[in-house]
Design a protein around this motif. Structure first.
Motif, PDB file in Angstrom:
ATOM      1  N   GLY A   1      52.686  25.661  40.276  1.00 38.70           N
ATOM      2  CA  GLY A   1      52.189  25.796  41.855  1.00 38.70           C
ATOM      3  C   GLY A   1      51.316  27.456  41.879  1.00 38.70           C
ATOM      4  N   ALA A   2      52.122  28.846  41.043  1.00 42.91           N
ATOM      5  CA  ALA A   2      51.807  29.788  41.977  1.00 42.91           C
ATOM      6  C   ALA A   2      50.435  29.674  40.137  1.00 42.91           C
ATOM      7  N   ILE A   3      50.757  29.377  39.198  1.00 40.29           N
ATOM      8  CA  ILE A   3      50.377  29.641  37.694  1.00 40.29           C
ATOM      9  C   ILE A   3      48.295  28.616  38.165  1.00 40.29           C
ATOM     10  N   TRP A   4      48.784  27.585  38.748  1.00 42.27           N
ATOM     11  CA  TRP A   4      47.497  26.901  38.497  1.00 42.27           C
ATOM     12  C   TRP A   4      46.228  27.502  39.966  1.00 42.27           C
ATOM     13  N   MET A   5      47.081  27.743  40.926  1.00 43.45           N
ATOM     14  CA  MET A   5      46.645  28.543  42.291  1.00 43.45           C
ATOM     15  C   MET A   5      45.620  29.855  42.079  1.00 43.45           C
ATOM     16  N   PHE A   6      46.097  30.446  40.768  1.00 45.30           N
ATOM     17  CA  PHE A   6      45.620  32.073  40.333  1.00 45.30           C
ATOM     18  C   PHE A   6      44.693  31.611  39.782  1.00 45.30           C
TER      19      PHE A   6
ATOM     20  N   ALA B   1      40.724  32.028  40.679  1.00 48.12           N
ATOM     21  CA  ALA B   1      40.379  33.544  39.628  1.00 48.12           C
ATOM     22  C   ALA B   1      39.267  32.844  38.709  1.00 48.12           C
ATOM     23  N   SER B   2      38.820  31.676  38.214  1.00 57.43           N
ATOM     24  CA  SER B   2      37.678  30.786  38.071  1.00 57.43           C
ATOM     25  C   SER B   2      36.438  31.143  38.383  1.00 57.43           C
ATOM     26  N   LEU B   3      37.088  30.615  39.837  1.00 57.59           N
ATOM     27  CA  LEU B   3      35.645  30.067  41.178  1.00 57.59           C
ATOM     28  C   LEU B   3      34.751  31.287  41.193  1.00 57.59           C
ATOM     29  N   TRP B   4      36.201  33.056  41.159  1.00 66.97           N
ATOM     30  CA  TRP B   4      36.279  34.507  41.525  1.00 66.97           C
ATOM     31  C   TRP B   4      34.316  34.420  40.868  1.00 66.97           C
ATOM     32  N   PHE B   5      35.522  34.871  39.385  1.00 68.70           N
ATOM     33  CA  PHE B   5      34.410  34.453  37.602  1.00 68.70           C
ATOM     34  C   PHE B   5      33.284  34.021  38.082  1.00 68.70           C
TER      35      PHE B   5
ATOM     36  N   PRO C   1      33.295  45.436  36.061  1.00 70.78           N
ATOM     37  CA  PRO C   1      34.865  45.667  35.876  1.00 70.78           C
ATOM     38  C   PRO C   1      35.842  45.355  36.586  1.00 70.78           C
ATOM     39  N   TRP C   2      35.221  46.343  37.930  1.00 71.96           N
ATOM     40  CA  TRP C   2      36.026  46.356  39.127  1.00 71.96           C
ATOM     41  C   TRP C   2      36.011  44.884  39.734  1.00 71.96           C
ATOM     42  N   LEU C   3      34.586  44.577  40.042  1.00 70.66           N
ATOM     43  CA  LEU C   3      35.235  43.607  40.581  1.00 70.66           C
ATOM     44  C   LEU C   3      35.305  42.480  39.711  1.00 70.66           C
ATOM     45  N   LEU C   4      36.088  41.774  38.531  1.00 74.07           N
ATOM     46  CA  LEU C   4      36.655  41.675  37.975  1.00 74.07           C
ATOM     47  C   LEU C   4      38.184  41.204  37.931  1.00 74.07           C
TER      48      LEU C   4
ATOM     49  N   VAL D   1      43.339  40.233  41.540  1.00 72.84           N
ATOM     50  CA  VAL D   1      44.085  41.042  42.593  1.00 72.84           C
ATOM     51  C   VAL D   1      44.090  40.309  43.514  1.00 72.84           C
ATOM     52  N   MET D   2      42.608  39.982  44.279  1.00 76.01           N
ATOM     53  CA  MET D   2      42.535  38.461  45.134  1.00 76.01           C
ATOM     54  C   MET D   2      43.327  37.200  44.686  1.00 76.01           C
ATOM     55  N   SER D   3      43.160  36.471  43.895  1.00 78.50           N
ATOM     56  CA  SER D   3      43.341  35.498  42.911  1.00 78.50           C
ATOM     57  C   SER D   3      45.589  35.304  42.955  1.00 78.50           C
TER      58      SER D   3
END
Length: 315
Positions: free
Chosen positions: A85-90, A94-98, A130-133, A138-140
């Motif tokens: 569950g944690a991996i899926w959520m992460f 993360a994919s959405l942020w990228f 790079p800082w945004l990534l 971190v946020m994910s």
């Protein structure tokens, strides 16, 4: 024995996953190869590498999710449920942020800005990426790691009635875990989706202003900037449609419980969730001239290889 509708949906999702793995693998391979050859890489290509890699992992978690729903012998331990569950959520967040940062980068490069703050961002965007990534990772993590402390395995209870326990406590824990999972999922998606909508609005506004400005020229004159605007807008709008559809389908899957069994709803939701990372990877290839060129070269090499192999067999 699974119902026919679920068998069909799993087959479709499997095809979607194969397409997504090939598409995202192609994007990653092309950008890394170009990076190695040229010894340098653009900000957009860095984001594409992060995005395609996260999407690749996301495809794997989709397969694992299907396995946990219908072929669940492997997922009996609570620790396995929590980690999954944690991996899926992460990777989902993360994919959405990228994706969001990719469109923000396109927007900043395309639109003409006069405000001092936006101008400073446009000049420094390459150093900010790079800082945004890193911030996205971190946020994910913030929205995914709490799943490790959610009540045992209940939040991944099968939507087809495949629960491992039938006690009243289990049902109570399920509803509590379900609420936490839903809140974390929505919170993690909210800000990047808002940014994506703002980015598309800015691009549409910029296109309208530029088109109005170009009306003074001859109608037959084709401005290349308009094409760039349209390509970026189509890419963002298609992404929003795909992701919002996936967002709704994922919520339906989260809300599905053993007490509200609906094979058709689960089947359709799985297909929609699997379509988002697969179709969007194809769109990213189609709107990127370098990726299209690389794909054509790959097809040409493959065709030559097959022709040479056929010739050798004939001889």
């Amino acid at each position: 024995m699974l119902p026919p509708v679920l068998i069909i949906s799993i087959t479709i999702v499997a095809i979607e996953v194969v397409v997504g793995v090939l598409g995202n693998g192609f994007i990653t391979a092309v950008n890394i190869t170009n990076w190695i050859k040229s010894k340098q890489i653009s900000s957009a290509n860095v984001i594409l590498i992060f995005l395609s890699t996260s999407r690749f992992i996301l495809q794997v978690t989709i397969l694992m999710h299907i396995h946990s729903l219908y072929f669940a012998d492997l997922f009996k331990l609570a620790s396995v449920y929590k980690a999954f569950g944690a991996i899926w959520m992460f990777v989902n967040h993360a994919s959405l942020w990228f994706s969001t940062w990719l469109f923000v980068l396109y927007c900043v490069k395309i639109i003409n800005v006069t405000q001092w703050l936006l101008l400073q961002i446009k000049l420094r965007i390459a150093g900010i990426i790079p800082w945004l990534l890193l911030g996205s990772l971190v946020m994910s993590s913030v929205t995914s790691l709490p799943l490790l402390w959610i009540a045992p395995s209940t939040y991944l209870c099968s939507s087809t009635g495949n629960c491992r326990e039938n006690s009243t406590t289990h049902v109570t824990d399920w509803h509590s875990s379900q609420l936490y999972l839903l809140l974390l999922y929505i919170i993690g998606c909210f800000f990047p989706l808002v940014l994506s909508v703002i980015t598309s609005a800015l691009l549409i506004t910029s296109l309208w202003k530029h088109s109005k400005k170009m009306q003074c020229y001859v109608d037959t004159f084709r401005d290349s900037l308009i094409d760039v605007h349209l390509t970026a807008i189509k890419s963002i709008i298609s992404f929003l449609i795909l992701y919002l559809s996936s967002f709704i389908a994922q919520i339906l899957l989260i809300l599905s419980t053993s007490q509200s069994k609906d094979d058709v709803k689960v089947a359709v939701s799985l297909v929609v969730v699997g379509a988002y990372p697969s179709i969007h990877s194809i769109i990213l290839i189609l709107v990127n001239s370098k990726l299209i060129l690389a794909f054509r070269m790959f097809c040409q090499h493959l065709k030559c290889h097959l022709e040479n192999k056929t010739l050798c067999l004939l001889l």
